[in-house]
Design a protein around this motif. Structure first.
Motif, PDB file in Angstrom:
ATOM      1  N   SER A 121       2.527  -4.278 -11.187  1.00  0.00           N
ATOM      2  CA  SER A 121       2.151  -2.912 -10.535  1.00  0.00           C
ATOM      3  C   SER A 121       1.749  -1.849 -11.710  1.00  0.00           C
ATOM      4  O   SER A 121       0.985  -1.101 -11.524  1.00  0.00           O
ATOM      5  N   ILE A 122       2.491  -1.980 -12.953  1.00  0.00           N
ATOM      6  CA  ILE A 122       2.351  -0.866 -14.028  1.00  0.00           C
ATOM      7  C   ILE A 122       1.522  -1.458 -15.241  1.00  0.00           C
ATOM      8  O   ILE A 122       1.252  -0.596 -16.076  1.00  0.00           O
ATOM      9  N   THR A 123       1.681  -2.906 -15.501  1.00  0.00           N
ATOM     10  CA  THR A 123       1.333  -3.211 -16.798  1.00  0.00           C
ATOM     11  C   THR A 123      -0.052  -3.053 -17.192  1.00  0.00           C
ATOM     12  O   THR A 123      -0.323  -2.639 -18.293  1.00  0.00           O
ATOM     13  N   SER A 124      -0.941  -3.334 -16.202  1.00  0.00           N
ATOM     14  CA  SER A 124      -2.358  -3.272 -16.788  1.00  0.00           C
ATOM     15  C   SER A 124      -2.632  -1.675 -16.808  1.00  0.00           C
ATOM     16  O   SER A 124      -3.474  -1.438 -17.813  1.00  0.00           O
ATOM     17  N   ALA A 125      -2.142  -0.812 -16.035  1.00  0.00           N
ATOM     18  CA  ALA A 125      -2.320   0.561 -16.319  1.00  0.00           C
ATOM     19  C   ALA A 125      -1.822   1.105 -17.725  1.00  0.00           C
ATOM     20  O   ALA A 125      -2.505   1.930 -18.420  1.00  0.00           O
ATOM     21  N   ILE A 195       2.304   8.739 -14.971  1.00  0.00           N
ATOM     22  CA  ILE A 195       1.098   9.557 -14.634  1.00  0.00           C
ATOM     23  C   ILE A 195       0.177   8.761 -13.874  1.00  0.00           C
ATOM     24  O   ILE A 195       0.052   7.621 -13.710  1.00  0.00           O
ATOM     25  N   ASN A 196      -0.525   9.524 -12.634  1.00  0.00           N
ATOM     26  CA  ASN A 196      -1.670   8.920 -11.911  1.00  0.00           C
ATOM     27  C   ASN A 196      -0.783   7.652 -10.892  1.00  0.00           C
ATOM     28  O   ASN A 196      -1.668   6.891 -10.797  1.00  0.00           O
ATOM     29  N   ALA A 331      -4.658   7.008  -8.712  1.00  0.00           N
ATOM     30  CA  ALA A 331      -3.462   6.613  -8.196  1.00  0.00           C
ATOM     31  C   ALA A 331      -3.372   5.194  -8.628  1.00  0.00           C
ATOM     32  O   ALA A 331      -3.367   4.189  -7.805  1.00  0.00           O
ATOM     33  N   THR A 332      -3.389   4.843  -9.940  1.00  0.00           N
ATOM     34  CA  THR A 332      -3.687   3.735 -10.405  1.00  0.00           C
ATOM     35  C   THR A 332      -2.259   2.847 -10.251  1.00  0.00           C
ATOM     36  O   THR A 332      -2.502   1.496  -9.801  1.00  0.00           O
ATOM     37  N   ASP A 333      -1.207   3.163 -10.236  1.00  0.00           N
ATOM     38  CA  ASP A 333       0.252   2.270 -10.117  1.00  0.00           C
ATOM     39  C   ASP A 333       0.238   1.999  -8.681  1.00  0.00           C
ATOM     40  O   ASP A 333       0.485   0.625  -8.085  1.00  0.00           O
ATOM     41  N   ILE A 334      -0.194   2.646  -7.720  1.00  0.00           N
ATOM     42  CA  ILE A 334      -0.254   2.585  -6.232  1.00  0.00           C
ATOM     43  C   ILE A 334      -1.200   1.394  -5.829  1.00  0.00           C
ATOM     44  O   ILE A 334      -0.919   0.644  -5.195  1.00  0.00           O
TER      45      ILE A 334
END
Length: 407
Positions: A121-125, A195-196, A331-334
């Motif tokens: 959920s977080i790695t690409s961002a 963030i975001n 809202a990248t992580d969501i």
């Protein structure tokens, strides 16, 4: 001043590469059971098809937990969150190693899947955040290379360890490698405030973006089709192609090499051709699956089809990810949690469909069923690409600053 910039740029790439190593670990553990199903089923006196439920359960746990966990932990500083994720990951592998029954093995895998749900959920961002400016596609390509190396090195080596020392040792070694990667990440990653991330309030907004929802639908269908066949590639290759254990290991290496080729193609093409890469990759995936069974008459032909299958799948996944990030930059992580969950629904659904195909028809049909499912995704892709062409171009330009080629 010049030397400071170079040092900062190099450190940024080191951070991205470290996340690529983390991706390698997580993808290795997600798919290594596919190469160990025979040994696991024999250990617990089960048939291969039933032991394949490991893949389905893992995928659906990730799907179910991705969004709730990121909503719960989304405000946690990212370096700290990654540390928690890796500790949970390692504990899960210890349980897998000591599992006294198949249910205990599933329990260990569920714990690992919980860590997986947060990680992807977080790695690409995160990779995009720590990468040098303007290198978003290249940063994602490095993450994809890590996942591909899992196929080239992780899954075959896991299979070899399983054959020599037993499947339990494979899970133990993954846990040890995860500990080493965790120590590297603690050393090289800077503190990364959230963030975001977005919140539950963003969900209705995100789901009112039809282009983004279209990408989610395409992902669910296309991944289901691919994993209808890929989940049982070991059984298909041994029973129909007549491969030896060594030849199967080489095939898995081929899949990994094709993934690296796909990530290189993505890094070079996507920035200037963001419209065409997704439909082309899904079309290639459709063809590869539909001709899978007919290719077994020749081992080189079968390897070639699998190679293009891997290229197509990698390009498809990376292109979808970049579009999700482009269309949900607020809202990248969501958005990535939703995407990760949907992809894992697809993986689990594909494993389940493949299981039913084998049970009620014959294993020969898994490629045909998978190809037919991916073809449905291809039709939707053409519609979405044409319907929202201007939006895709606008978002790609805004996030890369690069001239877009639309023909």
């Amino acid at each position: 001043m010049f030397n400071i910039k170079i040092s900062s740029r190099n450190h940024a790439w080191i951070s991205v590469i470290s996340l690529g190593f983390a991706a390698f670990i997580f993808n290795t553990t997600e798919f290594v059971p596919i190469a160990l199903l025979s040994d696991i089923s024999h250990s617990f006196d089960m048939n291969k098809q039933d032991s394949g439920i490991m893949v389905t359960v893992y995928a659906w746990v990730v799907a179910a937990l991705s969004l709730p966990l990121i909503l719960l932990l989304g405000n946690t500083e990212r370096k700290r969150l990654l540390t928690i994720v890796f500790i949970l990951f390692i504990i899960g592998h210890i349980i897998c190693y000591f599992a006294i029954s198949f249910n205990w093995l599933l329990f260990g895998r569920i714990i690992v899947a919980s860590a997986h749900a947060i990680f992807w959920s977080i790695t690409s961002a995160l990779a995009i955040r720590v990468a040098p400016y303007g290198k978003k596609s290249q940063a994602l390509a490095i993450i994809a290379t890590g996942t591909s190396l899992a196929t080239i090195l992780g899954i075959p080596i896991g299979r070899i360890i399983g054959e020599w020392l037993g499947w339990r040792s494979t899970f133990l070694m993954i846990g040890v490698m995860a500990l080493l990667v965790l120590l590297i990440l603690i050393k090289v990653l800077p503190k990364l405030p959230s963030i975001n991330t977005g919140s539950a309030k963003n969900l209705p907004i995100i789901m009112k973006r039809p282009a983004l929802v279209g990408i989610f639908i395409i992902a669910a269908i296309a991944v289901s089709g691919s994993f209808t066949a890929y989940t049982f590639i070991e059984q298909f290759s041994i029973d129909l192609v007549g491969m030896t254990a060594n030849e199967l290991t080489v095939l898995l290496l081929f899949f990994g090499i094709s993934g690296i080729a796909g990530s290189v193609i993505f890094g070079k093409i996507n920035t200037k051709h963001p419209l065409s890469l997704l439909p082309v990759s899904i079309a290639l995936l459709t063809v590869a699956l539909l001709v899978l069974y007919t290719s077994i008459t020749s081992l080189p032909l079968f390897f070639t089809v699998c190679f293009f299958w891997g290229i197509a799948f990698t390009c498809m996944m990376l292109t979808q990810q970049i579009k999700v990030l482009d269309l949900a930059s607020d809202a990248t992580d969501i958005a990535m949690a939703i995407y990760s969950g949907i992809v894992n629904v697809g993986i689990g659904a594909g494993a389940l469909i493949g299981h039913q195909v084998i049970n009620y028809t014959q294993i020969e049909w898994i490629g045909y069923f998978g190809g037919a499912i991916v073809f449905m995704a291809l039709c939707i892709t053409f519609f979405i690409t044409l319907r929202y062409k201007a939006l895709f171009i606008e978002r790609a330009k805004a996030n890369t600053g690069t001239e877009i080629i639309t023909h």
